[in-house]
Design a protein around this motif. Structure first.
Motif, PDB file in Angstrom:
ATOM      1  N   ARG A  43       0.652  -1.221  -0.004  1.00 13.97           N
ATOM      2  CA  ARG A  43      -0.019   0.178  -0.019  1.00 13.97           C
ATOM      3  C   ARG A  43       1.013   1.283   0.153  1.00 13.97           C
ATOM      4  NH1 ARG A  43      -4.079  -0.856   4.825  1.00 13.97           N
ATOM      5  NH2 ARG A  43      -4.851   1.067   4.157  1.00 13.97           N
ATOM      6  N   VAL A  44       2.033   1.071   0.046  1.00 11.99           N
ATOM      7  CA  VAL A  44       2.925   2.168  -0.318  1.00 11.99           C
ATOM      8  C   VAL A  44       3.568   2.173  -1.420  1.00 11.99           C
ATOM      9  CG1 VAL A  44       5.042   3.660   0.795  1.00 11.99           C
ATOM     10  CG2 VAL A  44       3.457   1.976   2.135  1.00 11.99           C
ATOM     11  N   SER A  45       3.079   2.760  -2.440  1.00  9.71           N
ATOM     12  CA  SER A  45       3.449   2.678  -3.961  1.00  9.71           C
ATOM     13  C   SER A  45       3.458   3.977  -4.630  1.00  9.71           C
ATOM     14  CB  SER A  45       2.129   1.750  -4.787  1.00  9.71           C
ATOM     15  OG  SER A  45       1.013   2.260  -4.433  1.00  9.71           O
ATOM     16  N   LEU A  46       3.896   5.287  -3.888  1.00 15.89           N
ATOM     17  CA  LEU A  46       4.052   6.538  -4.499  1.00 15.89           C
ATOM     18  C   LEU A  46       4.790   6.367  -5.654  1.00 15.89           C
ATOM     19  CD1 LEU A  46       3.936   9.068  -1.664  1.00 15.89           C
ATOM     20  CD2 LEU A  46       2.396   8.856  -3.447  1.00 15.89           C
ATOM     21  N   LEU A  47       5.931   5.811  -5.347  1.00 13.44           N
ATOM     22  CA  LEU A  47       6.998   5.909  -6.324  1.00 13.44           C
ATOM     23  C   LEU A  47       7.091   4.815  -7.798  1.00 13.44           C
ATOM     24  CD1 LEU A  47      10.316   6.105  -4.076  1.00 13.44           C
ATOM     25  CD2 LEU A  47       9.014   7.708  -5.473  1.00 13.44           C
ATOM     26  N   LYS A  48       5.741   4.037  -7.648  1.00 15.55           N
ATOM     27  CA  LYS A  48       5.699   3.010  -8.645  1.00 15.55           C
ATOM     28  C   LYS A  48       5.105   3.627  -9.961  1.00 15.55           C
ATOM     29  CE  LYS A  48       3.537  -1.603  -8.324  1.00 15.55           C
ATOM     30  NZ  LYS A  48       2.259  -2.370  -7.732  1.00 15.55           N
ATOM     31  N   HIS A  49       4.400   4.701 -10.015  1.00 15.59           N
ATOM     32  CA  HIS A  49       3.881   5.046 -11.178  1.00 15.59           C
ATOM     33  C   HIS A  49       4.482   6.351 -11.785  1.00 15.59           C
ATOM     34  CE1 HIS A  49       0.746   2.171 -10.398  1.00 15.59           C
ATOM     35  NE2 HIS A  49       0.581   2.532  -9.183  1.00 15.59           N
TER      36      HIS A  49
END
Lengths: 166, 100
Positions: B94-100
């Motif tokens: 649920r920590v995917s700020l850098l994913k997109h």
């Protein structure tokens, strides 16, 4: 006798390590990791590394794991969080198991040149005096850099916890 | 007769358990503990080679690894604290700020 101690603590440490990754509560994981670290300290004593064995218990089991336990207690997590994610587990486990199956027999069969002995170590091998002498002569610069690193980590940890992120 | 291969096999097993933990767990604190387990497995390799080669340099390396592990744990746990304060979660999925 040494072999008996080794197998006893090897089984215990692997059992603790497996329990660490399957335990549902983070506190149980932390306690099992402390168990692994105590077993590793026993291996260090078997390998004549007395200073490192003491440091293992003081630094790892003492300081680092207490830090982990403090954070777990502070966050006060609900139990559901951080459970094992089963949907993607199977494939990864299979890959790692194959890797492990390849690695362990290789490690136990190969003969490394120059490693047959071990009985011929000097009297101050692994003692505080021996390691300290090495640390303050040949490895003085890395030792000083390590102290700067720890200071930087200290300041960084304080800054991160005080930081207000927008 | 205790040989170096015993210790190498044990540390390989412990390292692989750490890898499995990092891959399968989602709690970031448990992932950090698995990283500590991997560092410990490597330390065991260093110590066993130091003993069987009769060279104390491995002990100095383990000393440095411990210093780096302490720094890593302090900074990592501070990041976890900041993360939990901002997003109320320690779940890495649920920590995917850098994913997109």
């Amino acid at each position: 006798m040494e072999l008996l101690i080794f197998y006893m603590f090897a089984i215990v440490s692997v059992a603790f390590a497996i329990f660490m990754i399957v335990a549902r509560k983070p506190v149980s994981s932390a306690i099992s990791l402390i168990g692994v670290m105590f077993c590793l300290a026993v291996f260090y004593v078997l390998l004549n590394a007395h200073l490192i064995a003491a440091l293992q218990i003081l630094v790892y089991a003492g300081a680092i794991m207490v830090l982990f336990l403090f954070v777990i207690m502070l966050l006060n997590l609900r139990e559901k969080q951080g459970a094992i994610s089963y949907h993607r587990t199977a494939l990864q486990l299979a890959g790692v198991a194959v890797f492990c199956a390849l690695l362990v027999p290789f490690m136990s069969m190969v003969t490394i040149p120059g490693t047959s002995g071990g009985a011929g170590v000097s009297a101050d091998f692994g003692t505080t005096a021996g390691v300290g002498k090495l640390l303050y002569t040949d490895f003085l610069l890395p030792f000083e850099i390590a102290s700067i690193l720890l200071l930087a980590a200290l300041v960084g940890a304080v800054a991160l916890t005080k930081l207000k992120m927008k | 007769m205790l040989t170096i291969n015993h210790f190498l096999a044990l540390s390989a097993i412990l390292f692989v358990i750490g890898v499995v933990g990092v891959l399968t767990r989602r709690n970031v604190i448990v992932i950090m503990m698995c990283i500590e387990l991997m560092l410990n497995a490597v330390n065991l390799t260093f110590i066993s080679f130091a003993y069987y080669l009769g060279d104390m340099t491995g002990h100095v390396f383990v000393f440095m690894v411990m210093a780096v592990a302490a720094a890593e744990a302090a900074v990592g746990l501070a990041i976890v604290m900041a993360l939990f304060r901002n997003r109320e979660t320690v779940d890495v999925d649920r920590v995917s700020l850098l994913k997109h």
